[in-house]
Design a protein around this motif. Structure first.
Motif, mmCIF file in Angstrom:
data_model
loop_
_atom_site.group_PDB
_atom_site.id
_atom_site.type_symbol
_atom_site.label_atom_id
_atom_site.label_comp_id
_atom_site.label_asym_id
_atom_site.label_seq_id
_atom_site.Cartn_x
_atom_site.Cartn_y
_atom_site.Cartn_z
ATOM 1 N N ARG A 133 0.837 -1.206 0.000
ATOM 2 C CA ARG A 133 0.000 0.000 0.000
ATOM 3 C C ARG A 133 0.873 1.258 0.000
ATOM 4 N NH1 ARG A 133 -1.690 3.855 3.075
ATOM 5 N NH2 ARG A 133 -0.510 3.143 4.896
ATOM 6 N N LEU A 134 1.918 1.270 0.830
ATOM 7 C CA LEU A 134 2.803 2.435 0.891
ATOM 8 C C LEU A 134 3.584 2.613 -0.415
ATOM 9 C CD1 LEU A 134 4.200 2.122 4.532
ATOM 10 C CD2 LEU A 134 2.728 3.936 3.656
ATOM 11 N N PHE A 135 4.054 1.508 -0.984
ATOM 12 C CA PHE A 135 4.836 1.599 -2.217
ATOM 13 C C PHE A 135 3.985 2.092 -3.385
ATOM 14 C CE2 PHE A 135 8.122 -1.668 -0.671
ATOM 15 C CZ PHE A 135 9.059 -0.682 -0.410
ATOM 16 N N HIS A 136 2.715 1.748 -3.410
ATOM 17 C CA HIS A 136 1.845 2.225 -4.484
ATOM 18 C C HIS A 136 1.783 3.751 -4.489
ATOM 19 C CE1 HIS A 136 0.549 -1.426 -6.246
ATOM 20 N NE2 HIS A 136 -0.234 -1.844 -5.271
ATOM 21 N N VAL A 137 1.921 4.344 -3.307
ATOM 22 C CA VAL A 137 1.825 5.804 -3.188
ATOM 23 C C VAL A 137 3.200 6.464 -3.269
ATOM 24 C CG1 VAL A 137 1.080 7.714 -1.699
ATOM 25 C CG2 VAL A 137 -0.251 5.589 -1.775
ATOM 26 N N HIS A 138 4.196 5.866 -2.608
ATOM 27 C CA HIS A 138 5.474 6.552 -2.415
ATOM 28 C C HIS A 138 6.674 5.882 -3.087
ATOM 29 C CE1 HIS A 138 3.587 9.072 0.672
ATOM 30 N NE2 HIS A 138 3.083 7.971 1.198
ATOM 31 N N GLY A 139 6.558 4.638 -3.473
ATOM 32 C CA GLY A 139 7.743 3.895 -3.893
ATOM 33 C C GLY A 139 7.954 3.847 -5.390
ATOM 34 N N ARG A 140 8.963 3.066 -5.780
ATOM 35 C CA ARG A 140 9.277 2.821 -7.180
ATOM 36 C C ARG A 140 8.624 1.509 -7.613
ATOM 37 N NH1 ARG A 140 15.515 2.497 -6.117
ATOM 38 N NH2 ARG A 140 14.558 1.148 -4.542
ATOM 39 N N PRO A 141 8.423 1.324 -8.921
ATOM 40 C CA PRO A 141 7.828 0.060 -9.383
ATOM 41 C C PRO A 141 8.606 -1.177 -8.941
ATOM 42 C CG PRO A 141 7.769 1.682 -11.130
ATOM 43 C CD PRO A 141 8.577 2.287 -10.017
ATOM 44 N N THR A 142 9.941 -1.071 -8.864
ATOM 45 C CA THR A 142 10.717 -2.238 -8.433
ATOM 46 C C THR A 142 10.492 -2.543 -6.957
ATOM 47 O OG1 THR A 142 12.625 -0.762 -8.189
ATOM 48 C CG2 THR A 142 12.514 -2.094 -10.195
ATOM 49 N N ASP A 143 10.160 -1.513 -6.152
ATOM 50 C CA ASP A 143 9.807 -1.767 -4.753
ATOM 51 C C ASP A 143 8.516 -2.581 -4.686
ATOM 52 O OD1 ASP A 143 11.952 -0.265 -3.701
ATOM 53 O OD2 ASP A 143 10.814 1.588 -3.901
ATOM 54 N N THR A 144 7.553 -2.193 -5.511
ATOM 55 C CA THR A 144 6.301 -2.944 -5.584
ATOM 56 C C THR A 144 6.569 -4.379 -6.010
ATOM 57 O OG1 THR A 144 5.020 -0.956 -6.105
ATOM 58 C CG2 THR A 144 4.055 -3.072 -6.743
ATOM 59 N N ALA A 145 7.469 -4.554 -6.977
ATOM 60 C CA ALA A 145 7.789 -5.891 -7.472
ATOM 61 C C ALA A 145 8.392 -6.761 -6.377
ATOM 62 C CB ALA A 145 8.751 -5.792 -8.654
ATOM 63 N N SER A 146 9.295 -6.203 -5.585
ATOM 64 C CA SER A 146 9.908 -6.973 -4.495
ATOM 65 C C SER A 146 8.863 -7.409 -3.476
ATOM 66 C CB SER A 146 10.994 -6.139 -3.807
ATOM 67 O OG SER A 146 12.062 -5.891 -4.685
ATOM 68 N N THR A 147 7.896 -6.539 -3.221
ATOM 69 C CA THR A 147 6.831 -6.883 -2.281
ATOM 70 C C THR A 147 5.962 -7.996 -2.845
ATOM 71 O OG1 THR A 147 6.820 -4.538 -1.682
ATOM 72 C CG2 THR A 147 5.059 -5.909 -0.790
ATOM 73 N N LEU A 148 5.662 -7.927 -4.135
ATOM 74 C CA LEU A 148 4.875 -8.987 -4.773
ATOM 75 C C LEU A 148 5.612 -10.322 -4.714
ATOM 76 C CD1 LEU A 148 3.592 -6.996 -7.869
ATOM 77 C CD2 LEU A 148 2.159 -7.974 -6.060
ATOM 78 N N ASP A 149 6.932 -10.279 -4.875
ATOM 79 C CA ASP A 149 7.722 -11.509 -4.772
ATOM 80 C C ASP A 149 7.600 -12.105 -3.367
ATOM 81 O OD1 ASP A 149 9.987 -13.303 -5.924
ATOM 82 O OD2 ASP A 149 10.788 -12.602 -4.013
ATOM 83 N N SER A 150 7.671 -11.252 -2.345
ATOM 84 C CA SER A 150 7.518 -11.736 -0.967
ATOM 85 C C SER A 150 6.131 -12.330 -0.740
ATOM 86 C CB SER A 150 7.759 -10.586 0.023
ATOM 87 O OG SER A 150 9.085 -10.126 -0.053
ATOM 88 N N LEU A 151 5.107 -11.674 -1.280
ATOM 89 C CA LEU A 151 3.749 -12.203 -1.150
ATOM 90 C C LEU A 151 3.611 -13.535 -1.886
ATOM 91 C CD1 LEU A 151 1.743 -8.883 -1.534
ATOM 92 C CD2 LEU A 151 1.728 -10.381 0.477
ATOM 93 N N GLY A 152 4.331 -13.676 -2.999
ATOM 94 C CA GLY A 152 4.334 -14.949 -3.706
ATOM 95 C C GLY A 152 4.934 -16.058 -2.865
ATOM 96 N N TYR A 153 6.031 -15.741 -2.183
ATOM 97 C CA TYR A 153 6.676 -16.727 -1.302
ATOM 98 C C TYR A 153 5.720 -17.157 -0.188
ATOM 99 C CZ TYR A 153 9.789 -18.573 2.316
ATOM 100 O OH TYR A 153 10.372 -19.360 3.283
ATOM 101 N N ILE A 154 5.035 -16.187 0.414
ATOM 102 C CA ILE A 154 4.105 -16.497 1.505
ATOM 103 C C ILE A 154 2.956 -17.363 0.990
ATOM 104 C CG2 ILE A 154 2.458 -15.490 3.135
ATOM 105 C CD1 ILE A 154 4.408 -12.994 3.138
ATOM 106 N N ALA A 155 2.413 -16.998 -0.177
ATOM 107 C CA ALA A 155 1.319 -17.788 -0.750
ATOM 108 C C ALA A 155 1.786 -19.213 -1.056
ATOM 109 C CB ALA A 155 0.795 -17.112 -2.015
ATOM 110 N N HIS A 156 3.002 -19.338 -1.583
ATOM 111 C CA HIS A 156 3.551 -20.672 -1.876
ATOM 112 C C HIS A 156 3.663 -21.501 -0.605
ATOM 113 C CE1 HIS A 156 6.264 -23.642 -3.866
ATOM 114 N NE2 HIS A 156 6.784 -23.707 -2.651
ATOM 115 N N ARG A 157 4.206 -20.893 0.444
ATOM 116 C CA ARG A 157 4.435 -21.626 1.691
ATOM 117 C C ARG A 157 3.132 -22.013 2.382
ATOM 118 N NH1 ARG A 157 9.160 -23.922 2.561
ATOM 119 N NH2 ARG A 157 8.842 -23.718 4.817
ATOM 120 N N THR A 158 2.055 -21.326 2.075
ATOM 121 C CA THR A 158 0.762 -21.649 2.693
ATOM 122 C C THR A 158 -0.137 -22.435 1.743
ATOM 123 O OG1 THR A 158 -0.011 -19.427 2.077
ATOM 124 C CG2 THR A 158 0.796 -19.727 4.326
#
Length: 232
Positions: A133-158
């Motif tokens: 949410r913060l990166f959508h407002v304040h960050g760079r697209p690559t910051d958003t991408a890194s967060t999506l990668d982390s969310l992918g890892y969490i989804a995979h592990r669950t």
């Protein structure tokens, strides 16, 4: 390594002028980080501890936050995830006091990652969603991408593999759009693991091969060997 030598010299100079705490804290912090890169965690923790003591003595909140963030990473490398999480949470609290949204978002990911390492996937996901949410407002697209990668890892592990694939693909699109091949390689390797877990060997192999080509081009030997083992 040159980075280590530079900060060893800077530390010597800073200690020679002991009445200037800010340069001393900076030099201990950077030298500690350099020692961590060489795998010398004991020496790294010693210098980071000294840096933190100086920063705390001068009420340097930003310095304390950055040093705590580094301490979290070093304790994780050292295999102590509980201490890593403790430092990561301290850093997040300091960044929140400083009201710096990008620093907060980056540290939310760090805290989320440590929760995930400890099996706290709900907490991990909540922190990463807030970072997104913060990166959508304040960050760079690559910051958003890194967060999506982390969310992918969490989804995979669950066990939410379809959701993991979606997160990884969105991350890949952003990394490729901004030519961030380092993170692209890591996300490809993660994507391959999810395809493998879903019983899809062909797309898994394709993603691993793409990751391997990037790792080899980047001289990332450890990661390349890990992928080669998966391709055997």
């Amino acid at each position: 390594m040159a980075y280590l030598a530079v900060w060893r010299t800077a530390l010597t100079a800073a200690e020679r002028h002991g009445d200037a705490p800010s340069p001393r804290a900076l030099a201990h912090w950077r030298y500690g980080h350099a020692r961590a890169l060489t795998g010398d965690h004991s020496e790294a923790l010693d210098h980071l501890g000294r840096a933190l003591a100086v920063a705390e003595s001068t009420d340097d909140l930003a310095g304390q936050a950055h040093i705590r963030r580094t301490l979290g990473r070093v304790w994780e490398q050292h295999g102590d995830n509980e201490r890593a999480l403790e430092h990561a949470q301290h850093a997040l609290a300091l960044y929140q006091r400083l009201d710096h949204p990008v620093w907060q978002a980056n540290q939310l990911i760090a805290v989320g990652w440590m929760h995930a390492r400890l099996g706290g996937y709900a907490e991990a996901e909540a922190h990463c969603e807030e970072a997104l949410r913060l990166f959508h407002v304040h960050g760079r697209p690559t910051d958003t991408a890194s967060t999506l990668d982390s969310l992918g890892y969490i989804a995979h592990r669950t066990g939410r593999h379809t959701e993991a694939l979606d997160h990884y693909r969105r991350a890949l699109a952003l990394f490729r759009a901004y030519a961030d091949t380092t993170n692209e390689a890591d996300t490809l390797a993660n994507l391959a693991e999810t395809h493998h877990a879903m019983g899809e060997p062909a797309p898994a192999r394709e993603a691993w091969q793409q990751a391997l080509a990037l790792y080899e081009a980047q001289n990332r030997g450890t990661q390349a060997e890990r992928v080669r083992a998966r391709l055997r």
